[in-house]
Design an enzyme around this catalytic site. Structure first.
Site, mmCIF file in Angstrom:
data_model
loop_
_atom_site.group_PDB
_atom_site.id
_atom_site.type_symbol
_atom_site.label_atom_id
_atom_site.label_comp_id
_atom_site.label_asym_id
_atom_site.label_seq_id
_atom_site.Cartn_x
_atom_site.Cartn_y
_atom_site.Cartn_z
ATOM 1 N N ASP A 226 0.683 -1.127 -0.038
ATOM 2 C CA ASP A 226 0.054 0.095 0.017
ATOM 3 C C ASP A 226 1.147 1.163 0.011
ATOM 4 O OD1 ASP A 226 -3.144 0.759 0.332
ATOM 5 O OD2 ASP A 226 -2.152 2.081 1.489
ATOM 6 N N TYR A 374 -3.678 10.903 0.932
ATOM 7 C CA TYR A 374 -4.075 10.972 -0.518
ATOM 8 C C TYR A 374 -4.275 12.128 -1.189
ATOM 9 C CZ TYR A 374 -5.498 6.112 0.467
ATOM 10 O OH TYR A 374 -5.378 4.684 0.855
ATOM 11 N N HIS A 431 -4.459 -7.954 0.048
ATOM 12 C CA HIS A 431 -3.776 -6.547 0.230
ATOM 13 C C HIS A 431 -3.087 -6.473 1.452
ATOM 14 C CE1 HIS A 431 -3.325 -2.411 -0.517
ATOM 15 N NE2 HIS A 431 -3.958 -1.938 0.459
#
Length: 455
Positions: A226, A374, A431
Site C-alpha cells: 500500500d 491521499y 492486500h
C-alpha cells in the site's frame, strides 16, 4: 489481421522504448519542517524516548456512549457487501465492540513490543523496534524497516514480527534473523500529523531514512505494501546506497502505457510477457480490472480531493469509522467476499484484531490526517510527480498475492524496478499481506534476502 499486427508492432516499439531507458537517477534528499510554526534555529533534538500505549476510563466511557447512540441504517434484503458494509452484520460488530471487546487487554498486547518516539523535521515519530531475543551463533541481525499503509497501522506487523526476529521457534529457518522497525506514518496512529500542506510519500521516506540513521543503521532492508510500498520505493530513490534491498507486496506502476496493455494482453500475451498465471489474474478484463477499479476506488477520489469533509463524520462516529475501514478489510482481502453477508471478515481476522486497528484510528483521532495523505500524494496528479517517472536501482523482491486489488505482472514490475531479482506468485492472500498471511510473506522476504546476499 494486418491492422492487429501493425498495432502489435507499434506497441512493441513503445515497450522497447520504455524498457530501454535505464538511466540511473536519484531523488534529491532535500529537507523539510512539518511541525507548527517556523523551523527553530536551534539544532534538532535527536533523542529517542520510550513510549507506551495507554487508555483511561474516560476514553472507554466516551466510546461506549457514542456506540450506544448509533442510529443504525435501514436493512436492505440481499445487499450483502454490494452496497458497502452490510447493515445487519454491522449490528454484530457493534454489539461485540460494546459488550465484549476489551480495549485494556488489547493495550497490554500492543505494549508487548517496545515503542518509542523521536522528533524528526518537527514531528514526533512513533515506531516499534523489536530485536531478536535469541541470536544464532555468528548471525548478525539484519535491520528491516516495515511500512504500513491505509487503512492499516503498525499493528499489521504484529503477527509477522516473531517470524522474522525468532524464526527458529516459529518453524522457519534461522538463516536470516531480523531486527524489525515499524514506524507509524506521520498523521497515522501515534505519529504526529503534519501541520503544513505538502507532506507526501517522499517526505515520509526522508523522515524514515533519518530515523534509520538515528538508530545507527547505515545500510538496511525495507519492506512495504500500500502506501508503504511507495514510501519504501521513494527511500530507494532517495538513498539507494543505504538500501540493501527493497521488498514489496504491492507496486504502484501508473505509466499510461499500462492502461493499454491489459486490453490487448490476452490476445498478444507473449508480447507483454504475461504468464498463464498473469492471464488468470488479469482476465476477464472488464470484471477483474475495469469493474473492480470502479467498485473499489470511490474512497480514493474522495480522499484525494476533499478528505476533511468525510473525515469530520468518521472522526465523530466510532461506528461510522468502523464501517468505513472494515469494508476495506473485506473486499481488499478478497473481492469475492462482497457476496457474503459477513463480508468474509472473520475468515482471515478475529474481531479483536480488526477492532484494535479501528481503535488506533479512533483513540488518536487520526482518520482525517491519514486521509490527507491521499490529497498530498494525488491531489496534484500522481503522474506529475518526479518520483513516478524514476526507476529504482536497488535489488528488489516482489510478492504477488493473488487477491491484491490489481495484479502486477513481472514485466510491469521490472519496468519500474530493473534490478528485480525475485518475483513470487503467492499461494493465497490479498492486500493486507503481513496481517493475513504472515508466514508466506516472511518466507518470501527471507528468500529475497538470500538472493541479495548471493550477489
Amino acid at each position: 489481421m494486418w491492422l492487429e499486427l501493425l498495432l502489435a508492432s507499434v506497441l512493441g516499439l513503445v515497450i522497447y522504448w520504455f524498457f530501454s531507458r535505464d538511466k540511473e537517477e536519484s531523488l534529491p534528499l532535500e529537507d523539510g519542517w512539518w511541525g507548527p510554526g517556523a523551523k527553530p534555529t536551534s539544532e534538532e533534538d535527536e533523542s529517542i524516548h520510550p513510549f507506551k500505549v495507554d487508555t483511561s476510563d474516560e476514553e472507554i466511557e466516551d466510546l461506549h456512549q457514542r456506540i450506544d447512540k448509533f442510529r443504525g441504517s435501514p436493512p436492505l434484503e440481499g445487499s450483502r457487501f454490494h452496497y458497502g458494509f452490510n447493515s445487519n452484520y454491522l449490528k454484530k460488530i457493534v454489539s461485540y465492540w460494546r459488550n465484549e471487546f476489551d480495549w485494556r487487554k488489547q493495550v497490554e498486547m500492543l505494549n508487548k513490543y517496545p515503542h518509542f518516539k523521536t522528533n524528526i523535521e518537527g514531528l514526533d515519530i512513533h515506531f516499534i523496534h523489536v530485536k531478536p531475543t535469541q541470536q544464532a551463533s555468528g548471525c548478525t541481525p539484519k535491520p528491516l524497516l516495515m511500512v504500513h499503509g491505509w487503512p492499516g497501522s503498525f499493528y499489521e506487523f504484529y503477527k509477522i514480527i516473531p517470524l522474522l526476529t525468532d524464526p527458529k521457534n516459529h518453524g522457519l529457518s534461522d538463516e536470516h534473523v531480523f531486527e524489525v522497525i515499524c514506524p507509524s506514518i506521520p498523521g497515522y496512529g501515534f505519529s504526529q500529523a503534519p501541520s503544513k500542506q505538502g507532506f507526501n510519500s517522499v517526505a515520509a521516506a526522508r523522515i524514515f531514512y533519518k530515523l534509520m540513521l538515528r538508530l545507527g543503521f547505515q545500510k538496511f532492508y525495507i519492506q512495504g505494501g500500500d502506501w508503504g510500498s511507495l514510501i519504501c520505493t521513494n527511500m530507494a530513490q532517495l538513498v539507494p546506497s543505504h538500501v540493501k534491498g527493497l521488498h514489496l507486496n504491492m507496486a504502484l506502476i501508473s505509466r499510461t502505457f499500462y492502461t493499454l496493455t491489459p486490453l490487448l494482453g490476452r490476445r498478444f500475451g507473449g508480447l507483454f510477457g504475461y504468464t498463464e498465471r498473469d492471464t488468470q489474474l488479469l482476465y476477464p478484463f472488464k470484471e477483474k480490472i475495469f469493474y473492480s477499479i470502479m467498485r473499489e476506488s470511490g474512497y480514493l477520489h474522495i480522499q484525494a480531493t476533499k478528505p476533511d469533509t468525510v473525515g469530520c463524520a468518521l472522526n465523530d462516529s466510532p461506528v461510522g469509522l468502523a464501517a468505513y475501514i472494515l469494508e476495506k478489510f473485506s473486499t481488499w482481502t478478497n473481492t469475492e467476499f462482497r457476496y457474503l453477508d459477513d463480508g468474509g471478515l472473520e475468515r482471515k481476522f478475529s474481531l479483536d484484531e480488526l477492532l484494535t486497528n479501528i481503535m488506533l484510528y479512533w483513540t488518536t483521532g487520526t482518520i482525517i490526517s491519514s486521509q490527507r495523505f491521499y490529497k498530498e500524494n494525488m491531489g496534484q496528479g500522481f503522474l506529475a510527480q518526479r518520483h513516478e517517472r524514476l526507476k529504482v536501482f536497488v535489488p528488489t523482491g516482489f510478492a504477488a498475492f493473488p487477491c491484491e486489488i490489481l495484479h502486477a505482472p513481472e514485466k510491469w514490475v521490472r519496468s519500474k524496478y530493473p534490478k528485480l531479482i525475485s518475483y513470487s506468485y503467492m499461494e493465497r492472500g490479498g492486500h493486507f499481506a503481513a496481517f493475513e498471511e504472515p508466514k508466506l510473506l516472511a518466507q518470501d522476504i527471507c528468500k529475497f534476502v538470500t538472493l541479495v546476499e548471493l550477489q
